[in-house]
Scaffold this active site. Structure first.
Site, PDB file in Angstrom:
ATOM      1  N   GLU A 279      -8.126 -75.915  59.694  1.00 14.49           N
ATOM      2  CA  GLU A 279      -8.131 -75.788  58.234  1.00 14.49           C
ATOM      3  C   GLU A 279      -6.732 -75.624  57.663  1.00 14.49           C
ATOM      4  O   GLU A 279      -6.541 -75.716  56.448  1.00 14.49           O
ATOM      5  CB  GLU A 279      -9.044 -74.628  57.799  1.00 14.49           C
ATOM      6  CG  GLU A 279      -8.526 -73.216  58.039  1.00 14.49           C
ATOM      7  CD  GLU A 279      -8.625 -72.733  59.480  1.00 14.49           C
ATOM      8  OE1 GLU A 279      -8.885 -73.552  60.379  1.00 14.49           O
ATOM      9  OE2 GLU A 279      -8.413 -71.519  59.706  1.00 14.49           O
ATOM     10  N   ASP A 313      -5.067 -62.435  57.837  1.00 10.50           N
ATOM     11  CA  ASP A 313      -4.199 -63.594  58.050  1.00 10.50           C
ATOM     12  C   ASP A 313      -3.401 -63.817  56.772  1.00 10.50           C
ATOM     13  O   ASP A 313      -3.992 -64.213  55.784  1.00 10.50           O
ATOM     14  CB  ASP A 313      -5.006 -64.829  58.447  1.00 10.50           C
ATOM     15  CG  ASP A 313      -6.273 -65.025  57.602  1.00 10.50           C
ATOM     16  OD1 ASP A 313      -7.121 -64.141  57.548  1.00 10.50           O
ATOM     17  OD2 ASP A 313      -6.357 -66.087  56.976  1.00 10.50           O
ATOM     18  N   GLU A 515     -10.029 -62.379  44.818  1.00  9.24           N
ATOM     19  CA  GLU A 515     -10.213 -62.016  46.239  1.00  9.24           C
ATOM     20  C   GLU A 515      -9.339 -60.834  46.646  1.00  9.24           C
ATOM     21  O   GLU A 515      -9.651 -60.110  47.574  1.00  9.24           O
ATOM     22  CB  GLU A 515      -9.919 -63.204  47.150  1.00  9.24           C
ATOM     23  CG  GLU A 515      -8.478 -63.671  47.113  1.00  9.24           C
ATOM     24  CD  GLU A 515      -8.121 -64.623  48.244  1.00  9.24           C
ATOM     25  OE1 GLU A 515      -7.070 -65.279  48.158  1.00  9.24           O
ATOM     26  OE2 GLU A 515      -8.874 -64.723  49.226  1.00  9.24           O
TER      27      GLU A 515
HETATM   28  O1  LIG Z   1      -7.653 -70.992  55.168  1.00  6.62           O
HETATM   29  C1  LIG Z   1      -6.904 -69.946  55.662  1.00  6.62           C
HETATM   30  C2  LIG Z   1      -7.719 -68.776  56.159  1.00  6.62           C
HETATM   31  O2  LIG Z   1      -8.672 -68.418  55.140  1.00  6.62           O
HETATM   32  C3  LIG Z   1      -9.632 -67.422  55.443  1.00  6.62           C
HETATM   33  O3  LIG Z   1      -9.051 -66.120  55.340  1.00  6.62           O
HETATM   34  C4  LIG Z   1      -9.087 -65.459  54.121  1.00  6.62           C
HETATM   35  O4  LIG Z   1     -10.302 -65.632  53.402  1.00  6.62           O
HETATM   36  C5  LIG Z   1     -11.508 -65.170  54.048  1.00  6.62           C
HETATM   37  C6  LIG Z   1     -12.654 -65.415  53.105  1.00  6.62           C
HETATM   38  O5  LIG Z   1     -12.576 -64.586  51.974  1.00  6.62           O
HETATM   39  C7  LIG Z   1     -11.386 -63.704  54.477  1.00  6.62           C
HETATM   40  O6  LIG Z   1     -12.460 -63.359  55.287  1.00  6.62           O
HETATM   41  C8  LIG Z   1     -10.068 -63.456  55.240  1.00  6.62           C
HETATM   42  O7  LIG Z   1      -9.920 -62.083  55.472  1.00  6.62           O
HETATM   43  C9  LIG Z   1      -8.908 -63.975  54.388  1.00  6.62           C
HETATM   44  O8  LIG Z   1      -7.673 -63.704  55.001  1.00  6.62           O
HETATM   45  C10 LIG Z   1     -10.258 -67.603  56.818  1.00  6.62           C
HETATM   46  O9  LIG Z   1     -11.035 -66.498  57.182  1.00  6.62           O
HETATM   47  C11 LIG Z   1      -9.191 -67.843  57.896  1.00  6.62           C
HETATM   48  O10 LIG Z   1      -9.795 -68.047  59.130  1.00  6.62           O
HETATM   49  C12 LIG Z   1      -8.438 -69.093  57.468  1.00  6.62           C
HETATM   50  O11 LIG Z   1      -7.529 -69.462  58.480  1.00  6.62           O
END
Ligand SMILES: OC[C@H]1O[C@H](O[C@H]2O[C@H](CO)[C@@H](O)[C@H](O)[C@H]2O)[C@H](O)[C@@H](O)[C@@H]1O
Length: 562
Positions: A279, A313, A515
């Site tokens: 992604e 992340d 968020e």
């Molecule tokens: O696309 C980049 C990353 O996005 C996500 O992480 C963020 O959003 C999630 C959904 O709200 C949340 O669970 C997470 O804590 C955030 O940092 C995704 O989970 C990552 O795997 C992805 O690489």
């Protein structure tokens, strides 16, 4: 070049469709440029024709000398061969949604706050989706994974279910009295465990190499407390036992010997992947290009994906040098929060098993929780600081892969995650330690005018200062308020008020829930990281509703920023 065996093993291959869409993502960056580019968009696209025909057409596109496809040709190709996002997950009206549920937030007396809370409640309708029949008919055309029940998505670019987000979505749904929707969500997560052995980071094929912070048992406990549904409890146990095994075996499990020579087991985040995250493939490729050799790159890819598994992340918390993302070393850390989540899982499984008369499971998990508690106190607790601290793994110096504890390896920086053990009721009945932890939190610098900062380092990463994220606010607030100490409950309420206020004012200013928030300024949302700030937003809504349910809002308390 030869890498160590661990670099090559522990990889779960992804699907041919994901691999192809990563190529489209790369081509799109070349053709359209960086401005407004979101790599995730491309791996969320679907096929209109079978994969081999699509790949053939893609390979026939004419390319310039540097290999790029013209923006026009790529537009035409995408229009003809790829399905737009959102076709896979379609809108569905939640079965249990009513505009004003009976008994909704009884402690909210202020009419302005009540009106806003009802608006936040109505956002469940915007975020409700079900997997389209088209996905069920031709799953190989989609990166979205089929799930039986309706889902609640976080919102904006996050067009699929996320594991740990779902806990706070469920807390909000329970405040909204939407019990059927909440049960449907956990049943979906059981089906992922059935298929993969763990709950994926999110319900897309490209997330199958990792999980996220394990909070499924906690979801079941909360639903049971509201509904008394024993069938749900009974049905959850096989999935929970399987998930528990995932986190406490293989690469996730680490053995460490304390200063007195006793061995303990603790867990770490460890993605089963050593390539760029699909992604964010173009971004990870660019980050790793700064490293000279292939083994270093593979290790970095794993550590970046493992940071995604942690939910943080990205953050200086995982970096050896906080200004250099390439020093991310998540797999070399024993994290406080993961072990606190697992301790809570052990206590929750014992509680659930007791409800349905599974006495041997109760005994097993009670003992496991005692062992982890001991391990956390020996390895992660720091008495002078009054916090649990992440632990940097050095080299294991025995042939059995046992690490030896060293004081110097505790990371002495204050992170919000250092206080997650409060939530696992680790301090139950120990007022002196609770008091120490409360003082430590108060003087840590993490508590800011609009909530709790994740770290004290301003690096531009989204899980660093000045950002505050909804899950950590709720965990710490609830941990404090459940500790039984008057002073802790007062601090919990104070942080809750700051957080609710900032969410309200930002909502009034922008018309949306966010968020993450900038906790240094009341009414400001957060930024940084690799994608633009997102709105919607599942866990933000859930946390606000859960906090309003717990603390209420008196008639005469101002909701605006001071
Ligand atoms: O696309 C980049 C990353 O996005 C996500 O992480 C963020 O959003 C999630 C959904 O709200 C949340 O669970 C997470 O804590 C955030 O940092 C995704 O989970 C990552 O795997 C992805 O690489």
């Amino acid at each position: 070049e030869r890498c160590t065996s661990v670099d090559k093993s522990h990889v779960i291959p992804t699907t041919p469709l994901v691999i192809f869409l990563e190529k489209v993502q790369e081509a799109a960056l070349q053709s359209y440029g960086h401005k407004g580019f979101d790599p995730k968009l491309y791996v969320d696209m679907s096929l209109k024709h079978n994969l081999s025909l699509t790949v053939e057409a893609f390979n026939k596109l004419s390319r310039s000398l540097n290999g790029s496809i013209s923006a026009h040709d790529l537009d035409v190709f995408i229009g003809k061969y790829l399905g737009v996002v959102d076709e896979d997950l379609v809108y569905v009206e939640p079965v249990d949604y009513v505009a004003e549920p009976e008994g909704f937030l009884p402690k909210v007396k202020n009419s302005e706050v009540r009106t806003w809370a009802l608006e936040v409640h109505s956002l469940w309708k915007n975020l409700s989706r079900k997997v389209s029949d088209k996905v069920l008919e031709k799953p190989e055309f989609y990166t979205l994974l089929p799930l039986k029940n309706p889902v609640i998505i976080p919102g904006s670019r996050f067009r699929e279910v996320y594991y740990w987000d779902s806990y706070w979505v469920i807390r909000g749904l329970l405040a909204s009295k939407m019990y059927e929707t909440a049960k449907g969500i956990v049943t979906n997560l059981f089906s992922l465990i059935d298929q993969f052995g763990y709950v994926l980071n999110g319900s897309r094929a490209y997330y199958s190499n990792r999980s996220q912070p394990p909070v499924l048992a906690a979801m079941i406990v909360e639903i049971y407390n509201r509904t008394g549904d024993l069938d749900l409890v009974k049905g959850s146990l096989p999935a929970l036992l399987k998930e528990y095994h995932f986190w406490n075996s293989g690469v996730h499990k680490v053995t460490i010997q304390d200063a007195q020579g006793s061995n303990h087991s603790l867990s770490r985040y460890y993605a089963m992947w050593n390539k760029p995250r699909p992604e964010s493939s173009t971004i990870d490729g660019e980050t790793a290009s700064k490293l000279p050799n292939i083994c270093g790159k593979k290790q970095l890819y794993r550590d970046l994906a493992s940071a995604a598994e942690s939910g943080w992340d990205f953050s200086s918390r995982w970096m050896r040098n906080q200004s250099d993302l390439t020093t991310t070393s998540t797999t070399s850390i024993l994290p406080v929060d993961l072990n606190a989540f697992l301790l809570k899982m052990e206590l929750d499984i014992a509680f659930l098993a007791n409800l349905v008369g599974e006495s041997s499971i109760v005994a097993h998990f009670t003992e496991a929780s005692q062992n982890r508690q001991k391990a956390m106190n020996c390895i992660l607790w720091n008495t002078e600081m009054g916090q649990w601290l992440d632990y940097w793994l050095g080299n294991s110096n025995t042939s059995e892969d046992i690490y030896k504890w060293e004081d110097l390896h505790q990371n002495k920086k204050s992170f919000a995650s250092n206080f997650v053990p409060l939530w696992a009721e680790l301090l139950n009945s120990d007022d002196i330690t609770t008091q120490k932890v409360v003082q430590s939190l108060k003087s840590s610098g993490l508590i800011q005018p609009a909530g709790i900062a994740m770290t004290l380092s301003n690096t531009g990463q989204q899980w660093d200062f000045p950002n505050g994220w909804p899950p950590l606010q709720h965990i710490i607030i609830e941990g404090l308020s459940r500790s039984g100490l008057e002073e802790a409950r007062a601090l919990a309420e104070d942080i809750a008020v700051r957080w609710i206020r900032t969410n309200y004012v930002a909502y009034k200013k922008t018309g949306a829930m966010h968020e993450k928030y900038d906790v240094t300024k009341c009414g400001a949302y957060g930024g940084g990281g690799e994608y633009v700030p997102q709105t919607g937003f599942g866990w933000a809504n859930g946390v606000v509703l859960a906090l309003l349910e717990e603390f209420g809002w008196p008639e005469d308390l101002k909701i605006d920023c001071y």
